[in-house]
Design a protein around this motif. Structure first.
Motif, PDB file in Angstrom:
ATOM      1  N   LEU A  88     -49.613 -59.976 -15.932  1.00  0.00           N
ATOM      2  CA  LEU A  88     -50.392 -58.848 -16.432  1.00  0.00           C
ATOM      3  C   LEU A  88     -51.680 -58.591 -15.654  1.00  0.00           C
ATOM      4  O   LEU A  88     -51.968 -57.424 -15.315  1.00  0.00           O
ATOM      5  CB  LEU A  88     -50.699 -59.040 -17.917  1.00  0.00           C
ATOM      6  N   PRO A  89     -52.527 -59.589 -15.326  1.00  0.00           N
ATOM      7  CA  PRO A  89     -53.791 -59.278 -14.640  1.00  0.00           C
ATOM      8  C   PRO A  89     -53.619 -58.516 -13.331  1.00  0.00           C
ATOM      9  O   PRO A  89     -54.236 -57.460 -13.145  1.00  0.00           O
ATOM     10  CB  PRO A  89     -54.427 -60.662 -14.435  1.00  0.00           C
ATOM     11  N   PRO A  90     -52.785 -58.984 -12.390  1.00  0.00           N
ATOM     12  CA  PRO A  90     -52.637 -58.191 -11.161  1.00  0.00           C
ATOM     13  C   PRO A  90     -51.939 -56.859 -11.393  1.00  0.00           C
ATOM     14  O   PRO A  90     -52.258 -55.869 -10.725  1.00  0.00           O
ATOM     15  CB  PRO A  90     -51.831 -59.102 -10.235  1.00  0.00           C
ATOM     16  N   ALA A  91     -50.990 -56.816 -12.338  1.00  0.00           N
ATOM     17  CA  ALA A  91     -50.285 -55.557 -12.592  1.00  0.00           C
ATOM     18  C   ALA A  91     -51.250 -54.496 -13.106  1.00  0.00           C
ATOM     19  O   ALA A  91     -51.107 -53.305 -12.786  1.00  0.00           O
ATOM     20  CB  ALA A  91     -49.150 -55.782 -13.591  1.00  0.00           C
ATOM     21  N   LEU A  92     -52.227 -54.879 -13.906  1.00  0.00           N
ATOM     22  CA  LEU A  92     -53.243 -53.926 -14.360  1.00  0.00           C
ATOM     23  C   LEU A  92     -53.985 -53.328 -13.171  1.00  0.00           C
ATOM     24  O   LEU A  92     -54.265 -52.116 -13.142  1.00  0.00           O
ATOM     25  CB  LEU A  92     -54.239 -54.620 -15.302  1.00  0.00           C
ATOM     26  N   CYS A  93     -54.313 -54.158 -12.207  1.00  0.00           N
ATOM     27  CA  CYS A  93     -55.048 -53.669 -11.018  1.00  0.00           C
ATOM     28  C   CYS A  93     -54.184 -52.730 -10.189  1.00  0.00           C
ATOM     29  O   CYS A  93     -54.670 -51.702  -9.698  1.00  0.00           O
ATOM     30  CB  CYS A  93     -55.511 -54.853 -10.175  1.00  0.00           C
ATOM     31  N   TRP A  94     -52.908 -53.081 -10.012  1.00  0.00           N
ATOM     32  CA  TRP A  94     -52.032 -52.174  -9.255  1.00  0.00           C
ATOM     33  C   TRP A  94     -51.869 -50.843  -9.985  1.00  0.00           C
ATOM     34  O   TRP A  94     -51.852 -49.790  -9.360  1.00  0.00           O
ATOM     35  CB  TRP A  94     -50.664 -52.829  -9.038  1.00  0.00           C
ATOM     36  N   GLY A  95     -51.747 -50.906 -11.307  1.00  0.00           N
ATOM     37  CA  GLY A  95     -51.620 -49.671 -12.065  1.00  0.00           C
ATOM     38  C   GLY A  95     -52.851 -48.800 -11.965  1.00  0.00           C
ATOM     39  O   GLY A  95     -52.760 -47.575 -11.831  1.00  0.00           O
ATOM     40  N   ALA A  96     -54.037 -49.408 -12.013  1.00  0.00           N
ATOM     41  CA  ALA A  96     -55.286 -48.643 -11.943  1.00  0.00           C
ATOM     42  C   ALA A  96     -55.506 -48.046 -10.558  1.00  0.00           C
ATOM     43  O   ALA A  96     -56.220 -47.035 -10.411  1.00  0.00           O
ATOM     44  CB  ALA A  96     -56.459 -49.534 -12.320  1.00  0.00           C
ATOM     45  N   SER A  97     -54.889 -48.650  -9.541  1.00  0.00           N
ATOM     46  CA  SER A  97     -55.130 -48.187  -8.165  1.00  0.00           C
ATOM     47  C   SER A  97     -54.605 -46.780  -7.932  1.00  0.00           C
ATOM     48  O   SER A  97     -55.213 -46.006  -7.176  1.00  0.00           O
ATOM     49  CB  SER A  97     -54.477 -49.160  -7.171  1.00  0.00           C
ATOM     50  N   PHE A  98     -53.490 -46.416  -8.566  1.00  0.00           N
ATOM     51  CA  PHE A  98     -52.886 -45.109  -8.280  1.00  0.00           C
ATOM     52  C   PHE A  98     -53.772 -43.943  -8.724  1.00  0.00           C
ATOM     53  O   PHE A  98     -54.071 -43.060  -7.901  1.00  0.00           O
ATOM     54  CB  PHE A  98     -51.506 -45.011  -8.918  1.00  0.00           C
ATOM     55  N   PRO A  99     -54.233 -43.869  -9.971  1.00  0.00           N
ATOM     56  CA  PRO A  99     -55.107 -42.752 -10.337  1.00  0.00           C
ATOM     57  C   PRO A  99     -56.438 -42.779  -9.595  1.00  0.00           C
ATOM     58  O   PRO A  99     -56.999 -41.710  -9.281  1.00  0.00           O
ATOM     59  CB  PRO A  99     -55.300 -42.918 -11.846  1.00  0.00           C
ATOM     60  N   LEU A 100     -56.957 -43.973  -9.288  1.00  0.00           N
ATOM     61  CA  LEU A 100     -58.196 -44.040  -8.523  1.00  0.00           C
ATOM     62  C   LEU A 100     -57.979 -43.542  -7.097  1.00  0.00           C
ATOM     63  O   LEU A 100     -58.865 -42.896  -6.513  1.00  0.00           O
ATOM     64  CB  LEU A 100     -58.729 -45.474  -8.512  1.00  0.00           C
ATOM     65  N   ALA A 101     -56.810 -43.827  -6.529  1.00  0.00           N
ATOM     66  CA  ALA A 101     -56.502 -43.311  -5.191  1.00  0.00           C
ATOM     67  C   ALA A 101     -56.362 -41.796  -5.220  1.00  0.00           C
ATOM     68  O   ALA A 101     -56.784 -41.097  -4.275  1.00  0.00           O
ATOM     69  CB  ALA A 101     -55.221 -43.957  -4.662  1.00  0.00           C
ATOM     70  N   LEU A 102     -55.768 -41.249  -6.277  1.00  0.00           N
ATOM     71  CA  LEU A 102     -55.701 -39.793  -6.429  1.00  0.00           C
ATOM     72  C   LEU A 102     -57.105 -39.190  -6.443  1.00  0.00           C
ATOM     73  O   LEU A 102     -57.378 -38.181  -5.768  1.00  0.00           O
ATOM     74  CB  LEU A 102     -54.969 -39.430  -7.716  1.00  0.00           C
ATOM     75  N   ALA A 103     -57.979 -39.809  -7.218  1.00  0.00           N
ATOM     76  CA  ALA A 103     -59.354 -39.296  -7.296  1.00  0.00           C
ATOM     77  C   ALA A 103     -60.067 -39.442  -5.962  1.00  0.00           C
ATOM     78  O   ALA A 103     -60.844 -38.560  -5.553  1.00  0.00           O
ATOM     79  CB  ALA A 103     -60.116 -40.033  -8.395  1.00  0.00           C
ATOM     80  N   ALA A 104     -59.824 -40.547  -5.250  1.00  0.00           N
ATOM     81  CA  ALA A 104     -60.484 -40.764  -3.959  1.00  0.00           C
ATOM     82  C   ALA A 104     -59.986 -39.802  -2.902  1.00  0.00           C
ATOM     83  O   ALA A 104     -60.727 -39.428  -1.982  1.00  0.00           O
ATOM     84  CB  ALA A 104     -60.263 -42.209  -3.510  1.00  0.00           C
TER      85      ALA A 104
END
Length: 854
Positions: A363-379
């Motif tokens: 769960l801990p790394p999967a949360l980070c991978w999941g959060a990366s996609f919307p943050l990459a969209l915003a970036a």
């Protein structure tokens, strides 16, 4: 019908429908995961289940998704109404799902015409995968970019895109559990496909209905999309690189941790479903968190970089838990707690425990991978940008990275350097991604700081970054490899303490293997967390029986195919027979014949010792060839026929092994027999249930109605057995067999039998355990294991920790009758057999070990 008149309130009014759009993506994700599981299972039956074949399948599936996401915004004008496009895509996916289901048998026939060993075979597998998977996956990949055109490239719009992505993953979680625990367990691949098609059609209809209610003027929206993007945006291209690295580490980690967790939890189909579901849950929750952050944050690139560094720490956490914590949890996942091993077997409780253990690790790394996609969209977002191109580009970059990660880690890093190096590589990728993003953000801040003469702040941030990277590097250096005991005993590690000496441990492309030696000199061959062969008397007896039974019953067999090399004892048995000229060993994992089997050279008569120099090679005047392929695919593609085919697969509850227990596989074996040829197959009675054994026997006897069972019992109690089928059933003269075995030419074969307690051919014939006709009533209601359902692996998954061999064997003996039409010979020999088979004694395990000197 005209569209509603646009107004300034229209965008606000349309927001009310966004949760409904989110629901559409939940359904879409559910159908997609059902398709993925079903299609992979179907295609593995055609192109094989080797690591190369799986890599081809995964690369094709994800490649189609990537290409579809990238192409949509470049092919389709923004003037088209997004929900109508989305509905059409879903409808077409459903139609293509049906096309794959009904077209697969035709494609299989075409594939088999040109299939052959070598690089051309890999190319042909890619062609088959592309024909089946590219059309539907192109459309799947286009769904998110299509619907994104209902939004604008603003923080709020990007946030909703992240929620859509998270909803898609939430649906995928449900789809993976639905397929793994219900559709394929209770029904078959056709029913699972119909369920996914039904979901597609429902989503399409709901999308069309929703589109009719929306008041937005699509032409006006298109004009906004086509306006020129903001040229002042900085660091946009770097966001695509970072999300690509994130995708590479995500799929690489899925490959590594699925492999390791399947050792710890047991490699059943349910374990793989649980691992996938937990991974997807983390991605979905992380995506939702990242979407909220993207909505409010003014520095998405900064938070994207921080997320990657946090991901590196989470990868270190998972690696530590897998290697140093989880294997030693005081839980016997089969029978309750270690302190109370008598606790009854509760499979559904076991699944819950596995779920919690996976959450703890993944769960801990999967949360980070999941959060990366919307943050990459915003970036990556800029004002006036086409949302379809934004989403398509980011999704494509992420998917390209995922494809590379899965292939590189599964086919290169793990087999060459091991899972520890792979985990360190994952951590390194996350650090690189984080540093790249933060340095980009620091350059932007540096320009502002220069105007304010705030150089000290920049230096402080740089020092902090160096410290964090150094600390993360230290965590990577301190990672430990998976314990040898986990490779050897998997979920039963604690029950086997203290551990024996491990002579060899290796991680191959397809499985992890080990060789251990106990204090009494017993050697064990371990694969995927369980013992598959050993020099113990009972195991040696079974391995020799697989060879001696068909070799003695045939007068002069010349060619043999062995499916599954293992310790090589069965293959070596055939080198002791004078008439054998050619031996072909088919093994899916190259490390087994190259590194494992030589440790059992004394027991297998050094069957593979010459493979290091040449393949094929000669052993005792026999031509021995090792083929690296899975048994079913080799049987599908070879044109050769054999006098004997013997198969010793792993337990049917291990994911993927049930394909070597299907009606179609046994028919393949029968079709590849020469006249008078025979097939032998191992049937485990331990770690099984009555229903599982009945299904195995019913399936075999459906293809070989005159088939027979030969028992390898222990002291009269059940242990395991072999079944024997013949292309042309015959009567066997026991006197002829005894005479043949007494000749000098068969002296080596007789000595091989005596090693495991069979002092004469009569001792071997007395292991007869019954025929298919004897057991017909007992097997009448048992399900047949077929390619289209592989029901056996789901049924067997509930018996992985059970030891009911005595009860199962007692039921088999209750149905056994003496085979008057099978044996002939002198009256005294026949009477001896008849009297023994009424109340069959057995060689005890203790006497066998004494014979072998263990």
């Amino acid at each position: 019908m005209s569209n509603p008149t646009p107004s300034t309130a229209a965008p606000l009014e349309s927001r009310r429908y966004l949760p409904w759009v989110l629901l559409l993506f939940v359904g879409s994700g559910c159908a997609a995961l059902i398709y993925e599981i079903v299609w992979f299972q179907m295609l593995q039956l055609v192109i094989g289940a080797t690591a190369v074949s799986l890599g081809v399948l995964l690369g094709t599936f994800m490649g189609g998704m990537c290409l579809g996401s990238w192409l949509l915004a470049r092919v389709l004008s923004p003037k088209h109404r997004p929900l109508r496009v989305y509905a059409l895509l879903e409808f077409c996916i459903g139609l293509l799902g049906l096309a794959v289901l009904f077209g697969m048998p035709v494609l299989e026939k075409i594939y088999l015409v040109g299939a052959q060993p070598g690089m051309f075979s890999i190319f042909l597998r890619g062609v088959v995968s592309a024909i089946c998977l590219l059309p539907p996956t192109l459309l799947m990949g286009a769904t998110l970019p299509a619907i994104s055109r209902r939004l604008e490239s603003t923080p709020e719009g990007v946030s909703w895109l992240g929620f859509f992505y998270g909803g898609n993953i939430a649906g995928a979680v449900f789809g993976s559990l639905l397929a793994g625990f219900y559709l394929l367990r209770v029904h078959d691949m056709a029913v699972a496909t119909y369920a996914a098609v039904g979901i597609n059609f429902c989503v399409a209809l709901l999308g069309l209905g929703l589109d009719s209610q929306l008041p937005v003027d699509e032409t006006q929206a298109a004009d906004k999309i086509l306006s020129k993007p903001d040229p002042r945006a900085k660091g946009v291209s770097l966001a695509y690189i970072v999300i690509g690295l994130s995708g590479m580490s995500a799929l690489g980690a899925e490959v590594v941790w699925t492999r390791l967790l399947s050792l710890l939890l047991g490699g059943t189909v349910y374990t793989f479903s649980v691992i996938l579901a937990v991974f997807l849950i983390g991605l979905g929750l992380g995506s939702s968190i990242g979407s909220w952050c993207a909505r409010d944050s003014q520095k998405p690139r900064f938070w994207l970089g921080c997320t990657q560094l946090l991901l590196a720490a989470a990868i270190a956490w998972s690696a530590y838990m897998i290697a140093d914590s989880l294997p030693y949890w005081p839980i016997d996942v089969g029978l309750g707690t270690v302190t109370d091993p008598s606790t009854s077997w509760q499979p559904w409780l076991n699944f819950q425990l596995d779920f919690v253990r996976c959450l703890w690790v993944v769960l801990p790394p999967a949360l980070c991978w999941g959060a990366s996609f919307p943050l990459a969209l915003a970036a990556a977002a800029t004002r006036g940008q086409d949302p379809g191109k934004l989403v398509g580009g980011v999704y494509a970059a992420n998917t390209v990275g995922a494809i590379l990660g899965s292939l590189i880690f599964s086919l290169v890093i793990i087999p060459l350097y091991g899972t520890l190096s792979a985990e360190r590589g994952l951590l390194g990728l996350a650090i690189v991604a984080g540093v790249l993003m933060l340095l980009s953000n620091r350059r932007d801040n540096a320009e502002d700081a220069k105007a304010k003469s705030d150089v000290l702040a920049i230096a402080a941030r740089g020092a902090a970054l160096i410290f964090v990277c150094g600390f993360l590097g230290f965590l990577g250096w301190k990672m430990d490899k998976i314990p040898d005991g986990v490779v050897g005993y998997g979920r039963n590690l604690l029950k086997n303490l203290p551990l024996p000496e491990f002579l060899y441990v290796g991680e191959g492309m397809n499985s992890s293997v080990a060789v251990s030696q106990s204090s009494d000199g017993t050697r064990n061959f371990h694969v995927s967390g369980k013992i598959e062969a050993s020099t113990l008397g009972q195991d040696m007896r079974l391995q020799r029986m697989l060879g001696h039974v068909p070799a003695l019953l045939q007068k002069a067999p010349k060619s043999v195919l062995i499916v599954g090399c293992g310790a090589g004892v069965t293959a070596g048995t055939f080198t002791q027979y004078p008439s054998i000229e050619r031996i072909v060993i088919c093994e899916i994992e190259p490390r087994i014949p190259q590194f494992v089997t030589p440790y059992f050279g004394e027991q297998n008569y050094h069957i593979v010792d010459g493979i290091a120099k040449e393949n094929p090679h000669m052993v005792n005047g026999k031509k021995v060839e090792v083929v690296y392929d899975d048994g079913r695919h080799y049987m599908l593609t070879t044109k050769d026929k054999f006098d004997i085919i013997t198969s010793d697969p792993i337990h049917p509850w291990v994911k993927g092994s049930a394909v070597l227990y299907t009606q179609e596989y046994f028919q393949l074996c029968k079709d590849h027999l020469n006249p008078g040829g025979m097939v032998t197959q191992w049937v485990p009675l331990y770690e099984s249930t009555t229903a599982v054994v009945q299904s195995e026997l019913k399936t075999f006897f459906t293809v070989f109605p005159e088939g027979t069972l030969w028992s390898n019992d222990s002291g009269g109690d059940g242990y395991d057995a072999i079944v024997l089928g013949e292309a042309n059933p015959a009567t066997y003269n026991v006197d002829d067999i005894e005479t043949r075995l007494s000749t000098p030419q068969y002296a080596a074969a007789l000595h091989s039998m005596q090693d495991v307690g069979f002092n004469s051919s009569m001792d071997l014939l007395k292991t007869y355990g019954g025929s298919g006709n004897d057991m017909a009533a007992w097997l009448r209601t048992s399900p047949i294991n077929r390619d289209q359902d592989l029901r056996l692996q789901y049924l067997a998954g509930f018996g992985a920790n059970l030891y009911l061999e005595k009860e199962i064997y007692d039921q088999i003996k209750d149905h056994r009758t003496y085979p008057d039409d099978m044996f002939s010979g002198s009256p005294d020999k026949i009477e001896e057999l008849r009297s023994v088979l009424k109340a069959k004694p057995s060689i005890s395990i203790q006497s066998l070990n004494q014979l072998l000197g263990n």
